[in-house]
Design an enzyme around this catalytic site. Structure first.
Site, PDB file in Angstrom:
ATOM      1  CB  THR A  67       8.194  -7.314   8.036  1.00  0.00           C
ATOM      2  OG1 THR A  67       7.725  -5.967   7.852  1.00  0.00           O
ATOM      3  CG2 THR A  67       7.278  -8.047   8.983  1.00  0.00           C
ATOM      4  CG  HIS A 110       5.952  -2.963   5.311  1.00  0.00           C
ATOM      5  ND1 HIS A 110       5.098  -4.004   5.119  1.00  0.00           N
ATOM      6  CD2 HIS A 110       5.359  -1.879   4.773  1.00  0.00           C
ATOM      7  CE1 HIS A 110       4.025  -3.576   4.496  1.00  0.00           C
ATOM      8  NE2 HIS A 110       4.157  -2.294   4.270  1.00  0.00           N
TER       9      HIS A 110
END
Ligand code: DLZ
Length: 157
Positions: A94, A96
């Site tokens: 992701t 992140h």
């Protein structure tokens, strides 16, 4: 390719202050602990090598790299001469990685602008664990050692 000219692993000892009277905080993220522990060890050994007293090297553990900002900001409120923020952010599936990496870099930059002690950025931002291992005691050196040298140099600016 490693640019050895920019690596602090090979440094001029005469440019580095004697650490006898310094107190240094090492704020350590628990995420990717294998890596952050190796960075911590590298930094601590280098500080001891420059005569910082064991009792003046204080470790502050935080859950993840994002929390390094708050941990370092608390350390800046006390009597530390320098703070080293140690973390390891590894790219996942992701976004992140981007948010945390950018936030930590910006947060630590802000602390350097506003706080009374320098905060050294010892946060690996890698594609995978192999890259992190290479930079925490593997064939690309140990960034913890380089962070310790940077901290000692910044104190006397
Ligand atoms: C959530 C998260 C993720 C996905 N990856 C990492 C990482 O690779 N390295 C790291 O230090 N921390 C990671 N974290 C945790 C965040 O830094 C933070 O602790 C949480 O989002 C809670 O604020």
């Amino acid at each position: 390719m490693v640019n050895t000219q920019n690596s602090l692993s090979h440094y001029d000892r005469s440019k580095v202050s004697d650490g006898t009277n310094f107190r240094i905080a090492l704020v350590v993220s628990e995420w990717n602990e294998e890596i952050t522990q190796a960075l911590f060890q590298g930094a601590k050994e280098k500080l001891l090598d420059h005569n910082v007293l064991d009792e003046n090297i204080v470790r502050i553990d935080v859950p993840g790299s994002f929390e390094l900002i708050y941990g370092a900001s608390i350390a800046q409120l006390t009597d530390f001469n320098a703070i080293i923020a140690i973390g390891c952010i590894i790219k996942g599936e992701t976004r992140h990685f981007e948010f945390i990496s950018n936030a930590v870099a910006q947060g630590i930059k802000d602390l350097n602008l506003n706080g009374k002690a320098p905060v050294v950025f010892c946060v690996l931002t890698d594609e995978n664990i192999e890259q992190s291992r290479a930079r925490s005691g593997g064939n690309k050196g140990n960034k913890g050692i380089e962070a310790a040298v940077t901290a000692l140099r910044m104190i006397n600016l």
